[in-house]
Motif scaffolding. Sequence first.
Motif, PDB file in Angstrom:
ATOM      1  N   ASN A  18       0.830  -1.208   0.000  1.00  0.00           N
ATOM      2  CA  ASN A  18       0.000   0.000   0.000  1.00  0.00           C
ATOM      3  C   ASN A  18       0.865   1.259   0.000  1.00  0.00           C
ATOM      4  O   ASN A  18       0.581   2.225  -0.716  1.00  0.00           O
ATOM      5  N   ALA A  19       1.936   1.198   0.771  1.00  0.00           N
ATOM      6  CA  ALA A  19       2.854   2.348   0.796  1.00  0.00           C
ATOM      7  C   ALA A  19       3.461   2.571  -0.589  1.00  0.00           C
ATOM      8  O   ALA A  19       3.615   3.711  -1.042  1.00  0.00           O
ATOM      9  N   CYS A  21       2.048   1.737  -3.481  1.00  0.00           N
ATOM     10  CA  CYS A  21       1.002   2.263  -4.373  1.00  0.00           C
ATOM     11  C   CYS A  21       0.764   3.751  -4.118  1.00  0.00           C
ATOM     12  O   CYS A  21       0.551   4.522  -5.057  1.00  0.00           O
ATOM     13  N   LEU A  22       0.801   4.119  -2.870  1.00  0.00           N
ATOM     14  CA  LEU A  22       0.589   5.537  -2.552  1.00  0.00           C
ATOM     15  C   LEU A  22       1.688   6.407  -3.143  1.00  0.00           C
ATOM     16  O   LEU A  22       1.445   7.513  -3.601  1.00  0.00           O
ATOM     17  N   GLU A  25       0.953   6.972  -6.824  1.00  0.00           N
ATOM     18  CA  GLU A  25      -0.216   7.762  -7.212  1.00  0.00           C
ATOM     19  C   GLU A  25       0.228   9.087  -7.815  1.00  0.00           C
ATOM     20  O   GLU A  25       1.079   9.788  -7.258  1.00  0.00           O
ATOM     21  N   ASP A 148      -5.435  -7.004  -3.239  1.00  0.00           N
ATOM     22  CA  ASP A 148      -5.626  -5.561  -3.437  1.00  0.00           C
ATOM     23  C   ASP A 148      -4.425  -4.880  -2.786  1.00  0.00           C
ATOM     24  O   ASP A 148      -3.481  -5.561  -2.356  1.00  0.00           O
ATOM     25  N   ALA A 149      -4.464  -3.588  -2.689  1.00  0.00           N
ATOM     26  CA  ALA A 149      -3.270  -2.874  -2.212  1.00  0.00           C
ATOM     27  C   ALA A 149      -2.924  -3.197  -0.764  1.00  0.00           C
ATOM     28  O   ALA A 149      -1.800  -2.940  -0.325  1.00  0.00           O
ATOM     29  N   THR A 150      -3.857  -3.769  -0.043  1.00  0.00           N
ATOM     30  CA  THR A 150      -3.587  -4.049   1.371  1.00  0.00           C
ATOM     31  C   THR A 150      -3.614  -5.542   1.712  1.00  0.00           C
ATOM     32  O   THR A 150      -3.509  -5.907   2.877  1.00  0.00           O
TER      33      THR A 150
ATOM     34  N   ALA B 144      -8.934   0.312  -3.383  1.00  0.00           N
ATOM     35  CA  ALA B 144      -8.423  -0.407  -2.218  1.00  0.00           C
ATOM     36  C   ALA B 144      -7.223   0.279  -1.586  1.00  0.00           C
ATOM     37  O   ALA B 144      -6.823  -0.062  -0.497  1.00  0.00           O
ATOM     38  N   VAL B 145      -6.642   1.246  -2.269  1.00  0.00           N
ATOM     39  CA  VAL B 145      -5.486   1.922  -1.695  1.00  0.00           C
ATOM     40  C   VAL B 145      -5.971   2.818  -0.568  1.00  0.00           C
ATOM     41  O   VAL B 145      -6.805   3.685  -0.763  1.00  0.00           O
ATOM     42  N   VAL B 146      -5.452   2.560   0.606  1.00  0.00           N
ATOM     43  CA  VAL B 146      -5.886   3.357   1.751  1.00  0.00           C
ATOM     44  C   VAL B 146      -4.804   4.373   2.087  1.00  0.00           C
ATOM     45  O   VAL B 146      -3.630   4.150   1.818  1.00  0.00           O
ATOM     46  N   PRO B 147      -5.192   5.495   2.669  1.00  0.00           N
ATOM     47  CA  PRO B 147      -4.194   6.514   2.978  1.00  0.00           C
ATOM     48  C   PRO B 147      -3.141   6.001   3.936  1.00  0.00           C
ATOM     49  O   PRO B 147      -3.435   5.247   4.863  1.00  0.00           O
ATOM     50  N   GLU B 148      -1.935   6.397   3.687  1.00  0.00           N
ATOM     51  CA  GLU B 148      -0.834   5.961   4.523  1.00  0.00           C
ATOM     52  C   GLU B 148      -0.589   6.990   5.617  1.00  0.00           C
ATOM     53  O   GLU B 148      -0.578   8.182   5.365  1.00  0.00           O
TER      54      GLU B 148
END
Lengths: 201, 157
Positions: A18-19, A21-22, A25, A148-150, B144-148
């Motif tokens: 997830n990190a 992917c962020l 972005e 998924d991203a998580t 699905a990407v959640v804020p970090e």
Amino acid sequence: MKSRPPSEPVVQSTLGLNALCLRLEGAEVCDILELGPARGGNIEFWSQFSGSIYVADLHSSLPLPPPAEPAEGETPPDPEWERLLHLPEGRRFDVILAWDLLNYLELPAVASLIGYVGRFCKPGTLLYSLIFDLPKMPEEITVYRIIDATHLGYEYGGPAVRPCPRHQPRALSAVMRQFQVANSFRLRNGLIEFLFVYEPV
Amino acid sequence: MWKKSEPEAARPQPAPASQAQTAPAPRNPVPQTRERAVIGPTIYIKGNLTGEEDILIEGQVDGKIELRHHSVTIGKNGRIKADIYGKVITIEGTVEGNLFGEEQLTVRQTGNVQGNIVAPRVALEDGSNFRGSIDMSPKEKPSAVVPEKPLMGTKIL
């Protein structure tokens, strides 16, 4: 760690992905180097980003040949990587997906691989890696499916286990000099997710 | 050398219920055959392969395969050392070369590809082997990407 047959992937949470992917972005183009095997779902996941994914499938080349002896304390890239990875000259990747590959290499081999892959990086290139911090780890390298991203699905190659090298962050940093740790996350299943960023000196 | 496989449209196909109600079958239906050429497993072709029909290749081709408006299927026995251009490309055999699909490209479980893929839709079945590059077109951002949260050091999940 309890191993499972490949048909029963175990779903685990992931913060490192997830990190990653962020950080991607807003990127206009994203070129990804996948060191693991091609998985349709994973490629579908990455297709949300414009760009390309290069699948090197180093997994299929394991166990890897020993790296060349470093000279004078240096770790020159082993030309063997060129044959194994076929990376196109001149290409610069934004992301490298190493998954748990580094656990299956001795530290000199890690240094050699990273030295070679570094030729295809640019400042800011991100490297995602999973490091086992357990006495044992799967005998065969695991295939990771992006749910998924998580969430990641762990597809174990079999029940057999082998001693884990337990690469320590300090040791990894010593052999991955041009990569700095951007994030690390310790998971309950005994893995540590690392997100490295390429910062050449 | 060239064989015609069974026309797909000639096989019995269940008609959708709605279609059956609104469009009754003509008295003398003309089957819309979509014939497919077949290159058998003992055939070896060196050079360019072009045409205006779908093709199934079970043999060996070294060179270039160009059927941009048609389906190209590399069967399980197919061994290709060539760039392939097709509308819909399906790989069940072994390919060394770049693949250009106008609409879709699928690498089946038995497929083994070493080369680059350019296609709007790419499907890799589990168990397939692929080495090379895939061009990706942008899609919607993942929900699905959640804020970090800002993190310092190692976090226990």
